[in-house]
Design a protein around this motif. Structure first.
Motif, PDB file in Angstrom:
ATOM      1  N   ILE A 158     -40.274  68.223 -13.350  1.00  0.00           N
ATOM      2  CA  ILE A 158     -40.819  68.823 -14.567  1.00  0.00           C
ATOM      3  C   ILE A 158     -41.266  67.731 -15.531  1.00  0.00           C
ATOM      4  O   ILE A 158     -42.321  67.831 -16.166  1.00  0.00           O
ATOM      5  N   GLU A 159     -40.479  66.670 -15.604  1.00  0.00           N
ATOM      6  CA  GLU A 159     -40.846  65.567 -16.484  1.00  0.00           C
ATOM      7  C   GLU A 159     -42.188  64.954 -16.068  1.00  0.00           C
ATOM      8  O   GLU A 159     -43.069  64.699 -16.886  1.00  0.00           O
ATOM      9  N   VAL A 196     -35.782  61.362 -17.566  1.00  0.00           N
ATOM     10  CA  VAL A 196     -34.767  62.401 -17.485  1.00  0.00           C
ATOM     11  C   VAL A 196     -33.621  61.991 -16.545  1.00  0.00           C
ATOM     12  O   VAL A 196     -32.455  62.315 -16.784  1.00  0.00           O
ATOM     13  N   ARG A 235     -44.017  80.048 -16.290  1.00  0.00           N
ATOM     14  CA  ARG A 235     -43.810  80.717 -17.575  1.00  0.00           C
ATOM     15  C   ARG A 235     -44.472  79.955 -18.708  1.00  0.00           C
ATOM     16  O   ARG A 235     -44.426  80.390 -19.850  1.00  0.00           O
ATOM     17  N   HIS A 236     -45.043  78.806 -18.438  1.00  0.00           N
ATOM     18  CA  HIS A 236     -45.637  78.048 -19.523  1.00  0.00           C
ATOM     19  C   HIS A 236     -47.116  77.798 -19.323  1.00  0.00           C
ATOM     20  O   HIS A 236     -47.553  77.360 -18.260  1.00  0.00           O
ATOM     21  N   MET A 274     -31.714  71.649  -9.473  1.00  0.00           N
ATOM     22  CA  MET A 274     -32.216  72.996  -9.725  1.00  0.00           C
ATOM     23  C   MET A 274     -32.690  73.576  -8.407  1.00  0.00           C
ATOM     24  O   MET A 274     -33.055  72.846  -7.484  1.00  0.00           O
ATOM     25  N   LEU A 280     -37.134  77.393  -6.833  1.00  0.00           N
ATOM     26  CA  LEU A 280     -37.739  78.559  -7.472  1.00  0.00           C
ATOM     27  C   LEU A 280     -37.518  78.549  -8.982  1.00  0.00           C
ATOM     28  O   LEU A 280     -38.314  79.108  -9.731  1.00  0.00           O
ATOM     29  N   GLU A 281     -36.462  77.894  -9.428  1.00  0.00           N
ATOM     30  CA  GLU A 281     -36.254  77.766 -10.873  1.00  0.00           C
ATOM     31  C   GLU A 281     -37.322  76.873 -11.484  1.00  0.00           C
ATOM     32  O   GLU A 281     -37.848  77.143 -12.555  1.00  0.00           O
ATOM     33  N   ASP A 324     -40.481  78.867 -11.450  1.00  0.00           N
ATOM     34  CA  ASP A 324     -40.420  79.884 -12.497  1.00  0.00           C
ATOM     35  C   ASP A 324     -40.692  79.265 -13.864  1.00  0.00           C
ATOM     36  O   ASP A 324     -41.436  79.805 -14.670  1.00  0.00           O
ATOM     37  N   PHE A 325     -40.111  78.101 -14.082  1.00  0.00           N
ATOM     38  CA  PHE A 325     -40.329  77.400 -15.351  1.00  0.00           C
ATOM     39  C   PHE A 325     -41.809  77.067 -15.541  1.00  0.00           C
ATOM     40  O   PHE A 325     -42.384  77.307 -16.594  1.00  0.00           O
ATOM     41  N   ILE A 369     -33.882  84.266 -10.672  1.00  0.00           N
ATOM     42  CA  ILE A 369     -34.181  83.703  -9.369  1.00  0.00           C
ATOM     43  C   ILE A 369     -33.316  84.414  -8.340  1.00  0.00           C
ATOM     44  O   ILE A 369     -32.107  84.275  -8.329  1.00  0.00           O
ATOM     45  N   TYR A 419     -48.831  74.849 -17.543  1.00  0.00           N
ATOM     46  CA  TYR A 419     -48.597  74.545 -16.132  1.00  0.00           C
ATOM     47  C   TYR A 419     -48.836  75.738 -15.224  1.00  0.00           C
ATOM     48  O   TYR A 419     -48.623  75.660 -14.022  1.00  0.00           O
ATOM     49  N   ALA A 479     -45.015  66.998 -16.996  1.00  0.00           N
ATOM     50  CA  ALA A 479     -45.241  66.986 -18.441  1.00  0.00           C
ATOM     51  C   ALA A 479     -45.920  65.699 -18.904  1.00  0.00           C
ATOM     52  O   ALA A 479     -46.691  65.712 -19.859  1.00  0.00           O
ATOM     53  N   LEU A 480     -45.616  64.615 -18.231  1.00  0.00           N
ATOM     54  CA  LEU A 480     -46.105  63.324 -18.715  1.00  0.00           C
ATOM     55  C   LEU A 480     -47.517  63.007 -18.257  1.00  0.00           C
ATOM     56  O   LEU A 480     -48.248  62.305 -18.948  1.00  0.00           O
ATOM     57  N   LEU A 482     -35.505  68.407 -12.510  1.00  0.00           N
ATOM     58  CA  LEU A 482     -35.810  67.979 -13.878  1.00  0.00           C
ATOM     59  C   LEU A 482     -36.840  66.854 -13.864  1.00  0.00           C
ATOM     60  O   LEU A 482     -37.754  66.812 -14.688  1.00  0.00           O
ATOM     61  N   GLU A 483     -36.705  65.961 -12.884  1.00  0.00           N
ATOM     62  CA  GLU A 483     -37.641  64.851 -12.787  1.00  0.00           C
ATOM     63  C   GLU A 483     -39.045  65.372 -12.493  1.00  0.00           C
ATOM     64  O   GLU A 483     -40.035  64.894 -13.055  1.00  0.00           O
TER      65      GLU A 483
END
Lengths: 112, 680
Positions: free
Chosen positions: A24-25, B181, A55-56, A44, A47-48, A51-52, B252, A59, A28-29, A21-22
């Motif tokens: 991804i943050e 986060v 999909r956007h 996580m 690969l998650e 994948d995230f 996944i 990124y 994003a920032l 999560l960090e």
């Protein structure tokens, strides 16, 4: 360790994230040119995260080097299918990582 | 609900069906969770999500049982719910006795629900309730706190912990202040438990992190967090199941490294499989659908016959166009059939879950040590078959535990590992599903079976005993080597019922056993029953259908190649011999003329058998219709079908034919297959 092997890259600054999560943050920032992603993270699966990102729109283009301790083919196939730019198995030579990172950065900057 | 109103009665019946289905779902979950809970008994920190799941299931069971007026079930669920509430709130410590009380509670609950389903008298629940109450008060006094007052008699208990959905939008400014986060996650972990954490892209393209949290903290605590871009909303009870799904299931493929995923504890992983985008359909509706597909198949066959007759009269180009449409329809129809079939499929894992529970129970009772291994749980099987196979499989499992596997002392004495192994395996093999129940126990005592069979006059003195005969003997009605059936194996069904159930479903049961090494029962069942591929052949002017899944090969045999050996006709086949059964003779349809004929090879290896027919007509998709009238029900005939021209074709029961053919050599003979079929 990973950062150390990349010190040779010119004009590069590094950031580290301790969890998916960090990571991804951070992406994003602030703009990020290259992501080196370990598959083993506390929250996580690598690969998650990948994948995230893929999909956007924002990124999708960032090069991602996937690092893992395991070298089995299924994992490599999965990582590449999920959109990894490169798949490296630990242990790897620091020069290899630096060279690959340089090549990816180069082609990414040219592409965009 | 008054039954005098016919609509009301029907409505209630349907409602009841829904009730039973929902109970099944919850009981399946509960059984799984209780087994996980059992491993944690006695420890100080019991897995909270597990308790939450159990609590929720019992809460639902209580609610729905109340709705259908099943007070026994309502009370049981209520007491188990109360106990779990005490556990959840830390007012009780979970001990082995507590788990035991819950297990007994679930078993009684199952019995109460089953009794209602069968419209039988409900079993007494007093003892179980008393036991649960004892567990509650005992654990409450242990922790020196009174049981929650009033909670026991209020219909809907006040629930303290609620589920919330938090959304955090990170910004550079917040990040500078140290609000990111990670800090948000820590903050949420302090007030409750994070069930799920997922990143999303928000409407403006920015990142949003979503956390699903259970917390008993006051809402006002969260209110202050709004300034940190952390917003919250309660999650409705009904959507909780959905929020417990892991993010992006199946997307996944490589998950084995994820052992350390903090928000999800390993033991609650099963609960998160709870399906949310699943429709529950009454099996009868699917049966209707399958029947319609069957009728379509018949109509198309009729159309094809019509087309063939038109061939001479219609110009070739036009005929070809029609024929192409016909072929396309055949393909589409096959897809449709497979689609409907797939809808009826459920995973074998559903049965295996039940077995786990049973094995656990039996292990405790018998004092044996048993390791249960499950393989191929994802194998799919027709729902109808699952329902029908449940009891027979349970019986086989009980048999394996109580007769097959030895006690620890016996195993050690025999030089085996103290822990017995019981393996349940499922796999798909062509159009069949295989289910294996294997143990590494003492094996079937062939001498004892034989002695008993002799004393009952079932076998001649000098018969050679092989696995097939052994199976036949133990499947004989009323045959049991135990003088007194013990509790484990004697619950209503015996091996004869197992054999009967498998045969009725068009399957085969095989046994392989080795003294001191173990026993393996293999059940082979057709994937589906209603529509099947068949080979059509003629015998003595009659046409018969052979289920294609049972036929290994078709060979052509010249009459001169047939040799006679001890009243049996054999031909050489793949380096061995193949016994022949001439269907014309078996069904009394006159002798076959002396010219080359075809043989369907069924079975394999030493059990292979050749069924001789005159002519193979072709392959067809057939709709299987059972022959239910006992007057026309004949062993060796599985059913009938209509090939589209209005004439009835009998479908041969290959397994029974094989059985009766081997019965010719052995005393447990099935003479009914010799009934002339033209009398039908």
């Amino acid at each position: 360790m990973v950062t150390a092997s990349l010190r040779g890259l010119p004009d590069a600054s590094f950031g580290e994230a301790g969890s998916g999560l960090e990571a991804i943050e951070r992406v994003a920032l602030a703009p990020v040119d290259l992501i080196i992603l370990d598959l083993n993270m506390p929250d996580m699966h690598g690969l998650e995260v990948l994948d995230f990102l893929r999909r956007h729109q924002a990124y999708r283009e960032i090069p991602v080097i996937v690092l893992t301790t395991r070298g089995d083919d299924a994992s490599r196939t999965d990582a590449l299918a999920a959109g990894a730019s490169l798949y490296l198995t630990k242990p790897f030579a620091p020069q290899t990582l630096a060279a690959q990172a340089r090549a990816l950065l180069h082609s990414h900057r040219e592409g965009s | 609900v008054s039954d005098s109103n016919p609509d009301g009665g029907e409505f209630f019946a349907q409602f009841l069906d829904d009730y039973f289905a929902e109970c099944d779902e919850h009981l399946t979950l509960v059984r799984r969770h209780l087994l996980a809970l059992e491993e944690q008994a006695g420890r100080s920190g019991v897995d909270q999500p597990l308790l939450d799941e159990l609590f929720r299931s019992f809460h639902t069971l209580k609610g729905i049982s109340g709705m259908v007026g099943l007070t026994g079930a309502e009370q049981l669920a209520h007491h188990m719910e109360s106990y779990l509430r005490a556990l959840r709130q830390g007012e009780a410590r979970l001990g082995g006795e507590g788990v035991e009380a819950l297990m007994t509670g679930v078993l009684t609950l199952e019995q109460v629900i089953a009794a209602r389903r069968k419209e039988e008298a409900a079993p007494a629940i007093d003892a179980t309730v008393a036991r649960l109450e004892a567990a509650i008060s005992e654990s409450a006094s242990e922790s020196a706190r009174p049981a929650p007052a009033g909670a026991a008699d209020s219909g809907v208990p006040p629930e303290k912990a609620r589920t919330w959905r938090f959304e955090f939008v990170p910004t550079p400014a917040l990040s500078e202040r140290g609000v990111n986060v990670n800090s948000v996650r820590t903050r949420l972990q302090e007030v409750g438990e994070i069930l799920q954490a997922t990143p999303h892209v928000g409407g403006t393209g920015g990142i949003v992190f979503e956390f699903v949290v259970t917390s008993d903290a006051d809402e006002s605590v969260f209110e202050e967090w709004r300034e940190d871009n952390l917003t919250y909303a309660p999650v409705e009870e009904s959507t909780q199941d959905e929020t417990r799904r892991p993010p992006q299931p199946d997307s996944i493929p490589d998950r084995e490294e994820v052992g350390a995923r903090a928000p999800f504890s390993a033991s609650s992983a099963g609960a998160m499989l709870a399906p949310s985008n699943v429709v529950r359909v009454d099996l009868a509706r699917l049966d209707d659908l399958m029947r319609l597909v069957g009728e379509l198949v018949t109509s198309r066959a009729r159309m094809e016959d019509g087309l063939r007759q038109l061939r001479q009269t219609v110009p070739p180009a036009e005929w070809r166009a029609l024929q192409e449409t016909n072929m396309a329809m055949a393909r589409q129809l096959r897809d449709l059939r497979e689609g409907v079939m797939r809808v009826r499929m459920v995973q074998v894992g559903e049965i295996f879950e039940r077995m786990k529970f049973v094995v656990r129970d039996l292990t405790r009772e018998s004092g044996k040590e048993i390791k249960l291994e499950l393989q191929g749980q994802e194998t799919e099987i027709d729902k109808f078959l699952v329902e029908r196979m449940m009891d027979p499989l349970l019986h086989l499992v009980r048999n394996a535990v109580s007769h097959g596997l030895e006690t620890v002392a016996e195993r050690v004495a025999a030089g085996k590992s103290p822990e017995g192994r019981l393996t349940l395996r499922a796999a798909t093999a062509g159009d069949n599903v295989l289910i294996e129940i294997a143990d590494d126990g003492r094996g079937v005592d062939a001498e004892r079976v034989l002695a008993r069979a002799r004393s009952r006059g079932l076998v001649a003195g000098d018969v050679r005993l092989d696995d097939e005969l052994l199976l036949q003997l133990i499947c004989t009605p009323g045959f049991s080597t135990r003088d007194e059936a013990d509790r484990a194996s004697g619950r209503g069904v015996g091996m004869d019922v197992v054999g009967g159930a498998v045969a009725e479903l068009g399957g085969t049961l095989t046994l392989s056993t080795e003294k001191g090494r173990g026993t393996r029962f293999t059940v082979e069942l057709p994937l589906t029953l209603a529509v099947a591929d068949a080979l059509i052949a003629s015998v003595g002017g009659q046409r018969f259908a052979f289920p294609q899944s049972a036929v290994r090969e078709i060979i052509e045999v010249d009459p001169s190649a047939v040799r006679v050996l001890e009243n049996n006709e054999i031909v050489s086949y793949r380096g061995g011999v193949l016994p022949l059964v001439r269907l014309a003779r078996l069904f009394d349809l006159g002798e076959q003329p002396e010219k080359p004929f075809h043989v369907f090879v069924i079975g394999s290896g030493a059990h292979a058998l050749g069924l001789a027919v005159e002519r193979v007509i072709g392959q067809r998709e057939i709709v299987v219709r059972g022959l239910n009238d006992p007057l026309v029900k004949v062993a060796g005939v599985a059913g009938a079908t209509d090939l589209g021209d209005g004439r009835v074709v009998l479908i041969l029961d290959v397994a029974a034919l094989k059985h009766s053919a081997s019965g010719g050599r052995q005393p447990a003979r099935n003479v009914r297959a010799r009934t002339p079929v033209e009398q039908l």
